[in-house]
Design a protein around this motif. Structure first.
Motif, PDB file in Angstrom:
ATOM      1  N   UNK A 170     -13.956  16.131   7.565  1.00 30.39           N
ATOM      2  CA  UNK A 170     -14.794  17.108   6.873  1.00 30.39           C
ATOM      3  C   UNK A 170     -15.172  16.672   5.459  1.00 30.39           C
ATOM      4  N   UNK A 171     -14.634  15.574   5.004  1.00 32.73           N
ATOM      5  CA  UNK A 171     -14.848  15.158   3.613  1.00 32.73           C
ATOM      6  C   UNK A 171     -16.315  14.974   3.271  1.00 32.73           C
ATOM      7  N   UNK A 172     -17.150  14.657   4.272  1.00 31.49           N
ATOM      8  CA  UNK A 172     -18.558  14.365   3.992  1.00 31.49           C
ATOM      9  C   UNK A 172     -19.252  15.513   3.286  1.00 31.49           C
ATOM     10  N   UNK A 173     -18.868  16.749   3.578  1.00 32.25           N
ATOM     11  CA  UNK A 173     -19.548  17.892   2.981  1.00 32.25           C
ATOM     12  C   UNK A 173     -19.401  17.878   1.459  1.00 32.25           C
ATOM     13  N   UNK A 187     -19.031   4.083  -0.561  1.00 35.01           N
ATOM     14  CA  UNK A 187     -18.121   4.265   0.560  1.00 35.01           C
ATOM     15  C   UNK A 187     -16.856   4.895  -0.011  1.00 35.01           C
ATOM     16  N   UNK A 188     -16.676   6.186   0.247  1.00 31.99           N
ATOM     17  CA  UNK A 188     -15.527   6.914  -0.282  1.00 31.99           C
ATOM     18  C   UNK A 188     -14.421   6.856   0.767  1.00 31.99           C
ATOM     19  N   UNK A 189     -13.518   5.911   0.577  1.00 33.61           N
ATOM     20  CA  UNK A 189     -12.465   5.598   1.547  1.00 33.61           C
ATOM     21  C   UNK A 189     -11.208   6.376   1.219  1.00 33.61           C
ATOM     22  N   UNK A 190     -10.776   7.205   2.163  1.00 32.63           N
ATOM     23  CA  UNK A 190      -9.525   7.943   2.013  1.00 32.63           C
ATOM     24  C   UNK A 190      -8.502   7.396   3.002  1.00 32.63           C
ATOM     25  N   UNK A 191      -7.379   6.934   2.477  1.00 31.14           N
ATOM     26  CA  UNK A 191      -6.334   6.366   3.337  1.00 31.14           C
ATOM     27  C   UNK A 191      -5.142   7.322   3.340  1.00 31.14           C
ATOM     28  N   UNK A 192      -5.162   8.254   4.294  1.00 32.54           N
ATOM     29  CA  UNK A 192      -4.018   9.127   4.514  1.00 32.54           C
ATOM     30  C   UNK A 192      -3.273   8.616   5.729  1.00 32.54           C
ATOM     31  N   UNK A 193      -2.759   9.538   6.552  1.00 33.16           N
ATOM     32  CA  UNK A 193      -2.144   9.101   7.804  1.00 33.16           C
ATOM     33  C   UNK A 193      -3.157   8.337   8.642  1.00 33.16           C
ATOM     34  N   UNK A 194      -4.376   8.887   8.706  1.00 33.18           N
ATOM     35  CA  UNK A 194      -5.515   8.218   9.328  1.00 33.18           C
ATOM     36  C   UNK A 194      -6.474   7.810   8.223  1.00 33.18           C
ATOM     37  N   UNK A 322     -20.442  -0.020  -2.774  1.00 32.56           N
ATOM     38  CA  UNK A 322     -19.203  -0.043  -3.537  1.00 32.56           C
ATOM     39  C   UNK A 322     -18.193   0.855  -2.830  1.00 32.56           C
ATOM     40  N   UNK A 323     -16.937   0.454  -2.823  1.00 28.42           N
ATOM     41  CA  UNK A 323     -15.882   1.196  -2.149  1.00 28.42           C
ATOM     42  C   UNK A 323     -14.958   1.827  -3.187  1.00 28.42           C
ATOM     43  N   UNK A 324     -14.658   3.113  -2.980  1.00 28.21           N
ATOM     44  CA  UNK A 324     -13.756   3.850  -3.871  1.00 28.21           C
ATOM     45  C   UNK A 324     -12.629   4.435  -3.016  1.00 28.21           C
ATOM     46  N   UNK A 325     -11.376   4.106  -3.373  1.00 30.25           N
ATOM     47  CA  UNK A 325     -10.230   4.452  -2.534  1.00 30.25           C
ATOM     48  C   UNK A 325      -9.460   5.634  -3.103  1.00 30.25           C
ATOM     49  N   UNK A 326      -9.098   6.566  -2.213  1.00 32.40           N
ATOM     50  CA  UNK A 326      -8.190   7.663  -2.541  1.00 32.40           C
ATOM     51  C   UNK A 326      -7.161   7.783  -1.426  1.00 32.40           C
ATOM     52  N   UNK A 327      -6.226   8.728  -1.578  1.00 33.28           N
ATOM     53  CA  UNK A 327      -5.207   8.935  -0.552  1.00 33.28           C
ATOM     54  C   UNK A 327      -3.948   8.128  -0.814  1.00 33.28           C
ATOM     55  N   UNK A 328      -2.933   8.403  -0.009  1.00 33.57           N
ATOM     56  CA  UNK A 328      -1.639   7.748  -0.210  1.00 33.57           C
ATOM     57  C   UNK A 328      -1.681   6.244  -0.094  1.00 33.57           C
ATOM     58  N   UNK A 329      -2.609   5.708   0.735  1.00 34.19           N
ATOM     59  CA  UNK A 329      -2.703   4.262   0.902  1.00 34.19           C
ATOM     60  C   UNK A 329      -3.080   3.529  -0.363  1.00 34.19           C
ATOM     61  N   UNK A 330      -3.667   4.244  -1.334  1.00 36.36           N
ATOM     62  CA  UNK A 330      -4.001   3.626  -2.612  1.00 36.36           C
ATOM     63  C   UNK A 330      -2.752   3.128  -3.325  1.00 36.36           C
ATOM     64  N   UNK A 331      -1.588   3.720  -3.009  1.00 36.01           N
ATOM     65  CA  UNK A 331      -0.336   3.333  -3.664  1.00 36.01           C
ATOM     66  C   UNK A 331       0.391   2.208  -2.928  1.00 36.01           C
ATOM     67  N   UNK A 357      -9.095  12.678  -9.953  1.00 30.48           N
ATOM     68  CA  UNK A 357      -7.800  12.090  -9.627  1.00 30.48           C
ATOM     69  C   UNK A 357      -7.728  11.799  -8.133  1.00 30.48           C
ATOM     70  N   UNK A 358      -7.468  10.546  -7.734  1.00 27.38           N
ATOM     71  CA  UNK A 358      -7.504  10.203  -6.306  1.00 27.38           C
ATOM     72  C   UNK A 358      -6.585  11.051  -5.438  1.00 27.38           C
ATOM     73  N   UNK A 359      -5.366  11.324  -5.896  1.00 25.24           N
ATOM     74  CA  UNK A 359      -4.424  12.094  -5.095  1.00 25.24           C
ATOM     75  C   UNK A 359      -4.872  13.542  -4.908  1.00 25.24           C
ATOM     76  N   UNK A 360      -5.755  14.026  -5.790  1.00 17.37           N
ATOM     77  CA  UNK A 360      -6.207  15.413  -5.728  1.00 17.37           C
ATOM     78  C   UNK A 360      -7.493  15.573  -4.937  1.00 17.37           C
TER      79      UNK A 360
END
Length: 399
Positions: A170-173, A187-194, A322-331, A357-360
């Motif tokens: 749902x992040x696209x919205x 490219x807003x890349x979120x690395x969580x569980x998936x 350009x790629x911007x990373x958020x989520x737990x995988x950033x750590x 803030x990426x984690x938020x």
């Protein structure tokens, strides 16, 4: 008129709203709580992150959720009980956060609660047409509203499914409304569980569509393996994986699945990428006796490989990606390093450079979804490819 109906109407007419966004991901690390000031709606939306905290879950709570998480057969008493328990727990954690911030619940207009995903079952993942697309998030909005005294918007993914979507991502919205750029394809890349990303083509580009898609495992396989073999929730700072060597035969077997060839957008979950998936790949590649450190190094390479291949495929016809990373995988420094090296010629940065803030990020984006439900219009989402233009979430009053 119900006084909360009157209050909700007044909130919708305000120039800005104070909204708490909640996110609890498949990694089960804790509840992300983001206090946001949101003004306007649609492409005129502005979001200011005022406070953020992550309330860590107890091991006992994690074990309760794992009794039903991504399982086909569950104890219905546990499933039903967790729906209420998670709602009450999340409400209690919100109250703790507000006390710590010195913010009165009476000053908060809305809570936006994602809930806890326990099963994700689009037809593309289950391979059956016996049932329509479905997804299940626990954490009852009424319990949250009653516990906090704050009007709560919850269960966002059901409207997406009901309108023909798969319920994720749902992040696209929110990404589209807040972060589309005139000159840069993001490219807003979120690395969580998936792992998932939103593609935001440059606004004055060649008409490439905006969309969000899952790309494969982020942290889920690594976390499951660490818990099973080391008794800890994650490989903090990639300390275990960094001591291992990537097994090319195992990596090749892990990447050998039809999911990776599916067109964008697509969704997946731990229902596919789990320890049995890894065990099948080890049998197929004859790597069952591989050292644990080498398995972890290979799982990092697997997540990075899926991400890199998907991003490269998505940006082929886009300019200035350009790629911007958020989520737990950033750590996970090893994972980020592999992604950065794999995306030669494409700048890779932390999401923080975009001012959030990426984690938020995920919690804040659900706050934005609630803002759209109360003060926006479904038409604001029409630019998102292959995703229904809807306002999402069920509204719960405290009384």
């Amino acid at each position: 008129m119900n006084p909360y109906v009157h209050k909700l109407s007044a909130v919708a007419k305000q120039p800005s709203r104070l909204v708490i966004g909640l996110m609890s991901g498949t990694s089960l690390d804790g509840l992300d709580i983001a206090l946001c000031r949101i003004a306007g709606s649609g492409t005129g939306t502005t979001l200011e992150l005022l406070r953020f905290d992550t309330k860590e879950y107890t091991d006992e709570f994690r074990e309760r959720v794992r009794q039903v998480f991504a399982k086909r057969t569950v104890d219905q008493l546990v499933l039903s009980g967790l729906h209420a328990l998670i709602g009450k727990l999340h409400g209690t954690l919100v109250n703790e956060a507000l006390r710590g911030w010195g913010v009165s619940p009476a000053d908060v207009d809305l809570i936006a609660s994602h809930g806890q995903t326990v099963f994700h079952a689009p037809q593309s993942l289950t391979g059956t047409t016996d049932y329509p697309n479905s997804t299940l998030q626990l954490g009852d909005g009424d319990h949250l509203a009653v516990t906090t005294g704050i009007i709560t918007v919850s269960d966002f993914r059901q409207k997406h499914v009901a309108a023909g979507g798969e319920g994720a991502p749902l992040a696209a919205y929110g990404d589209y409304l807040l972060f589309t750029d005139t000159h840069e394809t993001r490219v807003l890349l979120n690395i969580g569980g998936i792992a998932n990303f939103t593609l935001l083509p440059a606004a004055n580009g060649n008409g490439n569509p905006c969309f969000a898609t899952d790309v494969g495992p982020g942290n889920t396989l690594m976390n499951q393996y660490m818990l099973a073999h080391f008794g800890v929730e994650m490989d903090r700072d990639a300390q275990v994986a960094a001591k291992g060597t990537v097994s090319e035969p195992l990596l090749e077997a892990l990447c050998d699945h039809d999911f990776f060839a599916l067109p964008f957008p697509k969704t997946t979950g731990p229902e596919l990428f789990n320890l049995p998936y890894l065990e099948r790949a080890q049998r197929a590649s004859g790597t069952g006796s591989l050292r644990t450190h080498d398995v972890m190094a290979t799982l990092v390479a697997f997540a990075a490989s899926a991400i890199v291949a998907s991003v490269q495929r998505a940006v082929q016809a886009c300019r200035n990606p350009c790629v911007y990373i958020s989520g737990g995988g950033l750590h996970n420094p090893l994972l980020v390093e592999r992604i950065t090296l794999g995306l030669t010629g494409i700048p890779v940065s932390s999401f923080e450079v975009l001012g959030l803030l990426p984690d938020a990020k995920e919690a804040a984006l659900f706050a934005l979804l609630a803002n759209e439900t109360v003060a926006g219009k479904a038409v604001h989402a029409t630019a998102i490819f292959d995703s229904p233009a809807v306002c999402m979430g069920k509204i719960s009053f405290p009384a």
